[in-house]
Scaffold this motif. Structure first.
Motif, PDB file in Angstrom:
ATOM      1  N   PRO A  98       0.806  -1.233   0.000  1.00 28.17           N
ATOM      2  CA  PRO A  98       0.000   0.000   0.000  1.00 28.17           C
ATOM      3  C   PRO A  98       0.833   1.275   0.000  1.00 28.17           C
ATOM      4  CG  PRO A  98      -0.659  -1.460   1.798  1.00 28.17           C
ATOM      5  CD  PRO A  98       0.529  -2.079   1.138  1.00 28.17           C
ATOM      6  N   GLU A  99       1.959   1.255   0.662  1.00 27.03           N
ATOM      7  CA  GLU A  99       2.775   2.470   0.728  1.00 27.03           C
ATOM      8  C   GLU A  99       3.507   2.724  -0.597  1.00 27.03           C
ATOM      9  OE1 GLU A  99       5.253  -0.946   2.194  1.00 27.03           O
ATOM     10  OE2 GLU A  99       3.258  -0.226   2.638  1.00 27.03           O
ATOM     11  N   LEU A 100       3.667   1.703  -1.422  1.00 22.41           N
ATOM     12  CA  LEU A 100       4.362   1.872  -2.697  1.00 22.41           C
ATOM     13  C   LEU A 100       3.388   2.034  -3.854  1.00 22.41           C
ATOM     14  CD1 LEU A 100       7.191  -0.787  -2.289  1.00 22.41           C
ATOM     15  CD2 LEU A 100       7.333   1.678  -1.959  1.00 22.41           C
ATOM     16  N   ASN A 101       2.535   1.037  -4.054  1.00 22.89           N
ATOM     17  CA  ASN A 101       1.561   1.030  -5.148  1.00 22.89           C
ATOM     18  C   ASN A 101       2.209   1.460  -6.462  1.00 22.89           C
ATOM     19  OD1 ASN A 101      -0.883   0.556  -6.321  1.00 22.89           O
ATOM     20  ND2 ASN A 101      -1.736   2.553  -5.813  1.00 22.89           N
TER      21      ASN A 101
END
Length: 121
Positions: A98-101
């Motif tokens: 989620p923090e990268l996507n």
């Protein structure tokens, strides 16, 4: 009043980068990524009899980011061209963190259609 709703879900596949898939810098090996995309596209296409050659022909490849050990990746597909002679299928690989996507890679595969082969004969 009843309404009919058409829902279409794009095929997708998940995979996790393991120790056998990485180099000495913990980055995903390019050939492993390509093989995953190719297998995914083959699995979609082999269900359809109108394909002349169910083996994908790589048309375009964009390697955008590296994936690393234990990354959870998602491959999605999208038709970008479909006509009487061929089908172009876009396979996109995403990092599911989620923090990268992030988009890791994009590849376009071409498939000639039977009708085009028949007309050329």
């Amino acid at each position: 009043m009843k309404t009919l709703e058409n829902t279409y879900t794009s095929p997708e596949r998940n995979f996790t980068v393991t120790e056998k898939d990485i180099n000495n810098k913990n980055a995903l090996l390019t050939h492993v990524l390509y093989n995953e995309m190719e297998d995914f596209v083959k699995s979609i296409i082999t269900k359809h009899a109108y394909m002349a050659f169910p083996l994908p022909q790589l048309y375009k490849l964009q390697l955008l980011k590296n994936a690393f050990l234990n990354d959870k990746l998602l491959i999605k597909s999208q038709i970008i061209k479909y006509d009487a002679s061929e089908l172009h299928l876009l396979a996109t690989v995403y990092n599911q963190a989620p923090e990268l996507n992030e988009t890791i890679c994009k590849a376009v595969f071409k498939f000639p259609l039977n009708a085009a082969i028949s007309n050329a004969s």
